[in-house]
Design an enzyme around this catalytic site. Structure first.
Site, PDB file in Angstrom:
ATOM      1  N   ASN A  11       0.814  -1.079   0.076  1.00  0.00           N
ATOM      2  CA  ASN A  11       0.008  -0.166   0.085  1.00  0.00           C
ATOM      3  C   ASN A  11       1.067   1.354   0.095  1.00  0.00           C
ATOM      4  OD1 ASN A  11      -1.418   1.702   0.875  1.00  0.00           O
ATOM      5  ND2 ASN A  11      -2.793   0.807   1.243  1.00  0.00           N
ATOM      6  N   LYS A  14       0.329   4.050   2.707  1.00  0.00           N
ATOM      7  CA  LYS A  14       0.622   3.637   4.277  1.00  0.00           C
ATOM      8  C   LYS A  14       2.603   3.793   4.114  1.00  0.00           C
ATOM      9  CE  LYS A  14      -1.851  -0.466   5.147  1.00  0.00           C
ATOM     10  NZ  LYS A  14      -1.544  -1.269   5.335  1.00  0.00           N
ATOM     11  N   ASP A  70      -1.358  -3.645   9.422  1.00  0.00           N
ATOM     12  CA  ASP A  70      -2.537  -4.533   9.062  1.00  0.00           C
ATOM     13  C   ASP A  70      -3.195  -3.270  10.248  1.00  0.00           C
ATOM     14  OD1 ASP A  70      -4.195  -6.447   7.638  1.00  0.00           O
ATOM     15  OD2 ASP A  70      -5.078  -6.631   8.850  1.00  0.00           O
ATOM     16  N   PHE A 150      -6.092   8.748   2.736  1.00  0.00           N
ATOM     17  CA  PHE A 150      -6.654   7.254   1.385  1.00  0.00           C
ATOM     18  C   PHE A 150      -7.265   6.876   2.487  1.00  0.00           C
ATOM     19  CE2 PHE A 150      -4.237   3.514   3.373  1.00  0.00           C
ATOM     20  CZ  PHE A 150      -3.808   4.530   4.763  1.00  0.00           C
ATOM     21  N   GLY A 151      -7.713   5.548   1.916  1.00  0.00           N
ATOM     22  CA  GLY A 151      -8.735   4.850   3.045  1.00  0.00           C
ATOM     23  C   GLY A 151     -10.029   5.624   2.946  1.00  0.00           C
ATOM     24  N   LYS A 173      -1.407  14.174  10.729  1.00  0.00           N
ATOM     25  CA  LYS A 173      -2.046  13.154  11.114  1.00  0.00           C
ATOM     26  C   LYS A 173      -1.685  11.997  11.895  1.00  0.00           C
ATOM     27  CE  LYS A 173      -3.842   8.508   8.484  1.00  0.00           C
ATOM     28  NZ  LYS A 173      -3.912   7.753   7.503  1.00  0.00           N
ATOM     29  N   HIS A 178      -3.483   5.791  14.725  1.00  0.00           N
ATOM     30  CA  HIS A 178      -3.435   4.599  15.076  1.00  0.00           C
ATOM     31  C   HIS A 178      -2.152   4.106  14.268  1.00  0.00           C
ATOM     32  CE1 HIS A 178      -5.561   5.532  11.443  1.00  0.00           C
ATOM     33  NE2 HIS A 178      -4.799   4.338  10.847  1.00  0.00           N
ATOM     34  N   ARG A 179      -1.486   4.247  13.019  1.00  0.00           N
ATOM     35  CA  ARG A 179      -0.247   4.083  12.826  1.00  0.00           C
ATOM     36  C   ARG A 179       0.450   4.130  13.556  1.00  0.00           C
ATOM     37  NH1 ARG A 179      -1.329   4.164   7.985  1.00  0.00           N
ATOM     38  NH2 ARG A 179      -2.689   1.474   7.899  1.00  0.00           N
TER      39      ARG A 179
HETATM   40  P1  ITT Z   1      -1.034  -4.367   2.975  1.00  0.00           P
HETATM   41  O1  ITT Z   1      -1.787  -5.606   2.965  1.00  0.00           O
HETATM   42  O2  ITT Z   1      -0.628  -4.430   1.815  1.00  0.00           O
HETATM   43  O3  ITT Z   1      -0.421  -3.698   3.859  1.00  0.00           O
HETATM   44  P2  ITT Z   1      -3.965  -2.682   2.110  1.00  0.00           P
HETATM   45  O4  ITT Z   1      -4.067  -1.369   2.017  1.00  0.00           O
HETATM   46  O5  ITT Z   1      -4.979  -3.925   1.868  1.00  0.00           O
HETATM   47  O6  ITT Z   1      -2.389  -3.014   1.753  1.00  0.00           O
HETATM   48  P3  ITT Z   1      -4.616  -3.671   5.479  1.00  0.00           P
HETATM   49  O7  ITT Z   1      -5.140  -4.938   5.105  1.00  0.00           O
HETATM   50  O8  ITT Z   1      -4.325  -2.881   6.199  1.00  0.00           O
HETATM   51  O9  ITT Z   1      -3.674  -3.098   4.308  1.00  0.00           O
HETATM   52  O10 ITT Z   1      -6.123  -2.692   4.821  1.00  0.00           O
HETATM   53  C1  ITT Z   1      -7.171  -2.165   5.510  1.00  0.00           C
HETATM   54  C2  ITT Z   1      -7.765  -1.084   4.766  1.00  0.00           C
HETATM   55  O11 ITT Z   1      -7.803  -0.069   5.514  1.00  0.00           O
HETATM   56  C3  ITT Z   1      -7.507  -0.447   3.438  1.00  0.00           C
HETATM   57  O12 ITT Z   1      -9.077  -0.388   3.319  1.00  0.00           O
HETATM   58  C4  ITT Z   1      -7.031   0.681   4.167  1.00  0.00           C
HETATM   59  O13 ITT Z   1      -7.542   2.256   2.916  1.00  0.00           O
HETATM   60  C5  ITT Z   1      -7.435   0.895   5.493  1.00  0.00           C
HETATM   61  N1  ITT Z   1      -6.820   1.429   5.880  1.00  0.00           N
HETATM   62  C6  ITT Z   1      -6.066   1.286   6.584  1.00  0.00           C
HETATM   63  N2  ITT Z   1      -4.999   2.675   7.591  1.00  0.00           N
HETATM   64  C7  ITT Z   1      -5.630   3.331   7.128  1.00  0.00           C
HETATM   65  C8  ITT Z   1      -5.278   4.856   7.380  1.00  0.00           C
HETATM   66  O14 ITT Z   1      -4.444   5.012   8.016  1.00  0.00           O
HETATM   67  N3  ITT Z   1      -6.759   5.561   7.245  1.00  0.00           N
HETATM   68  C9  ITT Z   1      -7.840   5.808   6.047  1.00  0.00           C
HETATM   69  N4  ITT Z   1      -7.577   4.022   5.740  1.00  0.00           N
HETATM   70  C10 ITT Z   1      -7.205   2.922   6.660  1.00  0.00           C
END
Ligand code: ITT
Length: 199
Positions: A11, A14, A70, A150-151, A173, A178-179
């Site tokens: 990602n 991340k 994760d 993102f996300g 942020k 959390h991260r």
């Molecule tokens: P990797 O497994 O390759 O690390 P991924 O995107 O699949 O990448 P996750 O399984 O941790 O990672 O996914 C969690 C979901 O939550 C995914 O849809 C992300 O976009 C979202 N997410 C993770 N961290 C976030 C953040 O800091 N802010 C907003 N959304 C987040």
């Protein structure tokens, strides 16, 4: 010289956040430099299992020190969903805006908007695995706001703040999310446990 670490994530967002959080301590590399041709598997039932699985996968294949992440969004009114299913909540395509729309649809008309974001990091170093967790409490807003991040960032507003994560800069942020909180624990561990030598 800073020790080398590989980020066990595909990602890009991340990676950007983690580089900002950890670049002072480590020489950071990504799995894109390892010629990894498949998606890192994540088939666990919890964030901890998935985090461990991702770190083990990279450790077993490449024998490097690595850090996996994760993360998930847990919404109280939805019994903790999407949680471990956050990435694929609206389907296999891992579409951020489809995921947010699905979540907002499910929360339509529901007063309790409370939620938490969680990150579980797993650090692999010389055959050992270490886990670090960070969380932040907040609420799901009615409509997405902001262009950064993102996300689920456009719909998550941390407690005590007027902005969603997507209305904050990366630096803002990374002060509170959390991260960043999980990373703070990892950094403390690194600085006190002395596991870094002989990378
Ligand atoms: P990797 O497994 O390759 O690390 P991924 O995107 O699949 O990448 P996750 O399984 O941790 O990672 O996914 C969690 C979901 O939550 C995914 O849809 C992300 O976009 C979202 N997410 C993770 N961290 C976030 C953040 O800091 N802010 C907003 N959304 C987040």
């Amino acid at each position: 010289m800073k020790p080398v670490i590989y980020l066990a994530t595909q990602n890009l967002h991340k990676i950007e956040e983690i580089k900002d959080l950890l670049g002072d301590l480590f020489d950071i590399h990504t799995v894109f430099e390892l010629n990894l041709l498949v998606e890192i598997p994540e088939t666990g039932n919890t964030l901890e299992e998935n985090s461990r699985q991702k770190a083990e996968f990279i450790a077993n294949h490449f024998h490097v020190s690595c850090l996996s992440d994760d993360s998930g969004l847990e919404v109280n009114a939805l019994g903790g969903k999407p949680g471990v299913f956050s990435a694929r909540y609206a389907g296999e395509s891992k579409d951020d805006s489809a995921n947010m729309q699905k979540l907002l649809g499910e929360l339509y008309g529901i007063a309790d908007r409370s939620a938490r974001f969680v990150t579980v990091l797993t650090y692999h170093h010389q055959g050992d695995f270490y886990t670090f967790e960070g969380e932040i409490l907040g609420q799901i807003v009615d409509t997405p706001r902001g262009e950064h991040g993102f996300g689920y960032d456009p719909i998550f507003q941390p407690h005590g703040y007027e902005k969603t994560f997507a209305e904050m800069t990366l630096a803002e942020k990374n002060q509170l999310a959390h991260r960043a909180r999980a990373m703070q624990k990892f950094k403390q561990f690194i600085q006190t446990a002395g596991v870094l030598h002989g990378n």
